[in-house]
Scaffold this motif. Structure first.
Motif, PDB file in Angstrom:
ATOM      1  N   ILE A  85       0.803  -1.575  -0.017  1.00 22.76           N
ATOM      2  CA  ILE A  85       0.217   0.099  -0.019  1.00 22.76           C
ATOM      3  C   ILE A  85       0.866   1.095  -0.103  1.00 22.76           C
ATOM      4  O   ILE A  85       1.659   1.493   0.949  1.00 22.76           O
ATOM      5  N   ASN A  86       0.843   1.987  -0.803  1.00 24.86           N
ATOM      6  CA  ASN A  86       1.778   3.358  -1.123  1.00 24.86           C
ATOM      7  C   ASN A  86       0.570   4.479  -1.418  1.00 24.86           C
ATOM      8  O   ASN A  86       0.148   4.332  -1.622  1.00 24.86           O
ATOM      9  N   VAL A  87       0.738   5.228  -0.077  1.00 26.73           N
ATOM     10  CA  VAL A  87       0.224   6.360   0.098  1.00 26.73           C
ATOM     11  C   VAL A  87       0.990   7.686  -0.197  1.00 26.73           C
ATOM     12  O   VAL A  87       0.660   9.162   0.360  1.00 26.73           O
ATOM     13  N   LEU A  88       1.866   7.647  -1.130  1.00 23.25           N
ATOM     14  CA  LEU A  88       2.404   8.605  -1.456  1.00 23.25           C
ATOM     15  C   LEU A  88       2.322   9.944  -1.956  1.00 23.25           C
ATOM     16  O   LEU A  88       2.470  11.029  -1.928  1.00 23.25           O
ATOM     17  N   PRO A  89       1.240   9.175  -2.500  1.00 25.27           N
ATOM     18  CA  PRO A  89       0.294  10.281  -3.467  1.00 25.27           C
ATOM     19  C   PRO A  89      -0.483  11.122  -2.805  1.00 25.27           C
ATOM     20  O   PRO A  89      -0.822  12.304  -2.784  1.00 25.27           O
ATOM     21  N   MET A  90      -0.917  10.508  -1.405  1.00 22.12           N
ATOM     22  CA  MET A  90      -1.825  11.063  -0.552  1.00 22.12           C
ATOM     23  C   MET A  90      -0.945  12.488   0.431  1.00 22.12           C
ATOM     24  O   MET A  90      -1.461  13.147   0.576  1.00 22.12           O
ATOM     25  N   VAL A  91       0.482  12.156   0.645  1.00 17.98           N
ATOM     26  CA  VAL A  91       1.550  12.941   1.238  1.00 17.98           C
ATOM     27  C   VAL A  91       0.989  14.934   0.110  1.00 17.98           C
ATOM     28  O   VAL A  91       0.870  15.360   0.943  1.00 17.98           O
ATOM     29  N   LYS A  92       0.918  14.270  -1.355  1.00 18.95           N
ATOM     30  CA  LYS A  92       1.588  15.347  -1.729  1.00 18.95           C
ATOM     31  C   LYS A  92       0.062  16.214  -2.094  1.00 18.95           C
ATOM     32  O   LYS A  92       0.034  17.296  -2.208  1.00 18.95           O
ATOM     33  N   GLU A  93      -0.864  15.213  -1.818  1.00 20.13           N
ATOM     34  CA  GLU A  93      -2.405  16.192  -1.462  1.00 20.13           C
ATOM     35  C   GLU A  93      -2.192  17.083   0.029  1.00 20.13           C
ATOM     36  O   GLU A  93      -3.169  17.466  -0.374  1.00 20.13           O
ATOM     37  N   ILE A  94      -1.542  15.932   0.894  1.00 23.93           N
ATOM     38  CA  ILE A  94      -1.919  16.494   2.108  1.00 23.93           C
ATOM     39  C   ILE A  94      -0.758  18.296   1.772  1.00 23.93           C
ATOM     40  O   ILE A  94      -1.369  19.456   2.602  1.00 23.93           O
ATOM     41  N   ILE A  95       0.448  18.172   1.104  1.00 22.20           N
ATOM     42  CA  ILE A  95       1.106  19.595   0.950  1.00 22.20           C
ATOM     43  C   ILE A  95      -0.267  20.620   0.283  1.00 22.20           C
ATOM     44  O   ILE A  95       0.352  21.428   0.676  1.00 22.20           O
ATOM     45  N   ALA A  96      -0.433  20.199  -0.940  1.00 22.71           N
ATOM     46  CA  ALA A  96      -1.054  21.258  -1.568  1.00 22.71           C
ATOM     47  C   ALA A  96      -2.646  21.453  -1.193  1.00 22.71           C
ATOM     48  O   ALA A  96      -2.951  22.763  -1.618  1.00 22.71           O
ATOM     49  N   LEU A  97      -2.995  21.028  -0.226  1.00 23.11           N
ATOM     50  CA  LEU A  97      -4.378  21.973   0.534  1.00 23.11           C
ATOM     51  C   LEU A  97      -3.844  22.138   1.794  1.00 23.11           C
ATOM     52  O   LEU A  97      -4.496  23.543   1.892  1.00 23.11           O
TER      53      LEU A  97
END
Length: 758
Positions: free
Chosen positions: A652-664
């Protein structure tokens, strides 16, 4: 259950379950009178035995399942024909000793009948601090060994007066064989002492109330240990308690005078209301109302509150003289066991309390208050304690071996397997200190004494450094290691009696993996013979090792290093980055690149911590799970969109989520908290869709999150989704899972080692 033939008018009935210390024998006596049954009933160490003779014996047996005493529970009822005897009456006989495997009687809160007597000036127990009957009062906490009779409790030191003796021996009295029975003439006595142990003259309750009113801190002796208490509306009193106890932010439980007073400070639903006011009265986590006069230091940053109401007559007498809620937290140090003796309070917490409301009824077995919450109408057990523990689970697999499961290192509890029962202990504490390890060993001895057994097999966690593993090795007997997260799944299966293949999700803070790394975000196909790890969170580097567990910003930084270059991280607008100096970030990046003191972890609990940092919720923790609890306060059910993630070969790779949180950015904390929970939900749905034929079973501390659990109940619904309700969903039931595996496998195997999966 055996079916009674209408032709058998003489039978022997054996009843197992919670049938001792709950008024079951007087109940049987009354039913026997109603159906003109002759014979007897008696307690044995194995349960209740009834010999019944009469034409209506079939009706008598059927009636045993109806109108049970409130705290009674029948787990099994077997019926065998016996020789006809010419009894003249039905009698309640003295208990017999013998090899035991029956359920241990449990504590019950002050019942309405005793409460009414306390309020009646004409009653001889008016305002009596130790009033009880067969429906309420101490049980396990005063018990030295089974069967449950006064001579085997700490009440044996108090000789009944003639009036109490008359009630105790009258089958029509609700105090018939109420083992803690007493009155002001013959029972325990209160005293009030200072923090040096010197008794203070005066009415003990008045002295305690005077201290509470003046903003001071007292210790009060409850059923299973002492509470630390102070005025919950006083910032000065609560902050002083935190300062003295070195408890900076962890939420404190609050005791209210009544359910009505509680509702002035909280928003509770019907399920919560019934639990708070019920026969046990545990601590229930509920929504706090804003703008009340409760101290802001009770639960900093948390919009939930642990509440309960007086469950002993002593607590109730204190509240008769004050009209404000009280902090009522366990008297202990850190996560060690609750203290049961005033001498320990003086020696270990003398610098915390100003006075001690004590009495001379000895607490034999310490037992903390149980803690529960509700998610979408379902109970989530957070801490197994008073009124719920020890918890007996009937086991279909009746192996001959006596097995002791030693549980986990944190939230320690043990479980004993003997005959057709599995018994899970109450909360012990986090092991590793002299006091906690000593109490753990005393609990082991207590269970061995209660059940007259000497385990031939010990089951423990795989971690070689855990106290439980070392304890098992020191026994010089067969011992066997069970993987931590597999035990989580097994614990849930044990509660529901599942024996088929399941899809298991074990999400927690940490657990020793088979490869020696730190697991905690595990997806498994499991059954009673083993498991296959089919999914896990892509491991995250814990920068600084154990230090990262206290500082979520370090875990967040590790994820940022995965997503961005060092220069990009240094220039990021992120709360995680902003808490470090540039040279600190460079040092941590070097550790990350070179894998220096940066162990990998697949823990979902650590991911919670990382998101709490990335979203600007918190950067350093004062207690376990603080980040998740704060985020839970921000989550809204109306926001369902998950963040992006991908799953390749089960990773399970959640790195895309990390980038979206930074953008928010941190101005969108409600969105971040809500979408993060939706992401976990979506990850679980991904695997659930892959195996639509399998029941879903969950376990682990992450599922203590009420907002997440509510979503999961709504997502997966009844019938397929299994989550523990009677036993802790966290490490407090690891021992039950270990035992469930052992009951089905190990007694029949010659070689013991460490379980390694399918």
């Amino acid at each position: 259950m055996s079916v009674e033939s209408s032709y058998n008018t003489s039978v022997t009935i054996t009843v197992k379950g919670l049938v001792q210390g709950v008024g079951f024998r007087p109940f049987v006596y009354r039913i026997a009178q109603e159906y003109e049954i002759k014979g007897f009933v008696l307690n044995t160490a194995d349960g209740v035995v009834i010999e019944a003779h009469g034409e209506k014996s079939s009706l008598f047996i059927a009636a045993l399942h109806t109108h049970l005493p409130e705290r009674a529970r029948i787990d099994s009822l077997s019926v065998k024909p016996c020789e006809s005897e010419n009894y003249n009456s039905f009698e309640i006989r003295e208990s017999t000793l013998g090899e035991g495997s029956g359920a241990i009687p449990l504590e019950a809160a002050l019942c309405p009948a005793c409460e009414a007597e306390m309020d009646d000036p004409s009653n001889r127990r008016y305002r009596y601090a130790f009033i009880n009957c067969t429906d309420c009062g101490p049980r396990y906490t005063i018990l030295q060994t089974l069967p449950y009779d006064r001579v085997r409790t700490s009440m044996k030191h108090f000789t009944m007066c003639s009036e109490c003796k008359e009630e105790y021996t009258d089958p029509s009295s609700r105090r018939y064989h109420a083992e803690p029975i007493s009155c002001p003439k013959c029972g325990p006595q209160l005293r009030f002492i200072d923090n040096k142990g010197d008794e203070i003259a005066g009415d003990p309750i008045d002295l305690a109330v005077e201290m509470l009113r003046s903003g001071k801190i007292i210790a009060l002796k409850g059923l299973g240990g002492f509470h630390l208490m102070c005025d919950a509306t006083s910032d000065a009193a609560v902050s002083e308690l935190r300062l003295r106890k070195h408890r900076k932010a962890k939420p404190l439980a609050v005791m209210f005078r009544s359910l009505e007073q509680c509702e002035r400070y909280t928003r509770i639903n019907q399920s919560e209301r019934e639990m708070i006011g019920g026969a046990i009265k545990p601590i229930v986590i509920v929504d706090a109302l804003q703008g009340t006069d409760l101290s802001k230091y009770i639960a900093p940053g948390i919009e939930r509150l642990g509440v309960f109401i007086p469950y002993t007559p002593l607590h109730r007498l204190v509240f008769e003289k004050i009209d404000f809620p009280l902090v009522a937290t366990s008297a202990n140090i850190s996560d060690e066991p609750i203290i049961v003796r005033s001498s320990e309070i003086i020696n270990r917490l003398g610098n915390v309390v100003d006075g001690i409301l004590d009495h001379d009824r000895t607490i034999v077995n310490a037992l903390d208050d149980a803690v529960v919450q509700f998610a979408d109408g379902h109970v989530v057990m957070l801490r197994m304690g008073r009124g719920f523990a020890p918890h007996t689970v009937a086991a279909e697999k009746n192996g001959s071996a006596e097995i002791l499961a030693l549980g986990a290192h944190q939230k320690s509890a043990i479980a004993l397997g003997k005959g057709d029962n599995m018994v899970l202990s109450g909360h012990i504490g986090d092991l590793g200190s002299v006091e906690a390890d000593s109490y753990f060993e005393r609990t082991v001895q207590t269970f061995k004494r209660f059940y007259e057994c000497e385990p031939q097999l010990f089951v423990h966690d795989l971690h070689p450094q855990y106290s439980t593993t070392q304890f098992a090795s020191a026994q010089k007997k067969e011992h066997y290691g069970i993987q931590h997260h597999y035990a989580h799944i097994l614990a849930c299966m044990a509660e529901y009696g599942l024996d088929e293949k399941v899809l298991g999700f074990a999400y927690d803070g940490t657990g020793y993996g088979e490869d020696g790394s730190l697991w905690g975000g595990e997806v498994m196909i499991a059954d009673l013979s083993g498991y296959q790890r089919i999914g896990f969170l892509k491991p995250i580097a814990l920068l600084g090792g154990d230090k990262a567990i206290k500082e979520p910003r370090r875990i967040a930084l590790s994820l940022l290093f995965e997503c961005f270059s060092l220069d990009e991280v240094l220039n990021l607008k992120s709360p995680s980055v902003e808490t470090f100096l540039p040279h600190e970030i460079r040092t941590l990046h070097h550790m990350w690149v070179k894998n220096i003191n940066a162990p990998l972890s697949s823990s979902m609990g650590r991911l919670f911590d990382a998101v709490s940092s990335l979203g600007g919720f918190i950067q350093s923790l004062e207690y376990e799970g603080q980040g998740g609890m704060i985020m839970e306060s921000f989550a809204e059910d109306s926001i369902h969109e998950p963040f992006s993630f991908d799953i390749q070969n089960g990773v399970i790779n959640v790195l895309p989520m990390v980038k979206e949180i930074i953008a928010l950015g941190t101005e969108n904390q409600t969105v971040i908290a809500s979408r993060f929970l939706s992401t976990l939900e979506a990850i679980m749905e991904h695997f659930a869709d892959m195996y639509p034929e399998l029941p879903i079973v969950i376990g682990g501390g992450v599922f203590q999150n009420r907002a997440l659990m509510s979503r999961l109940y709504r997502r997966f619904g009844e019938g397929r989704f299994y989550a523990q309700q009677q036993t802790p969903i966290n490490d407090g039931s690891i021992a039950l899972g270990q035992l469930y595996y052992a009951k089905h496998n190990l007694p029949h195997q010659k070689d013991a080692g460490s379980f390694r999966g399918l």
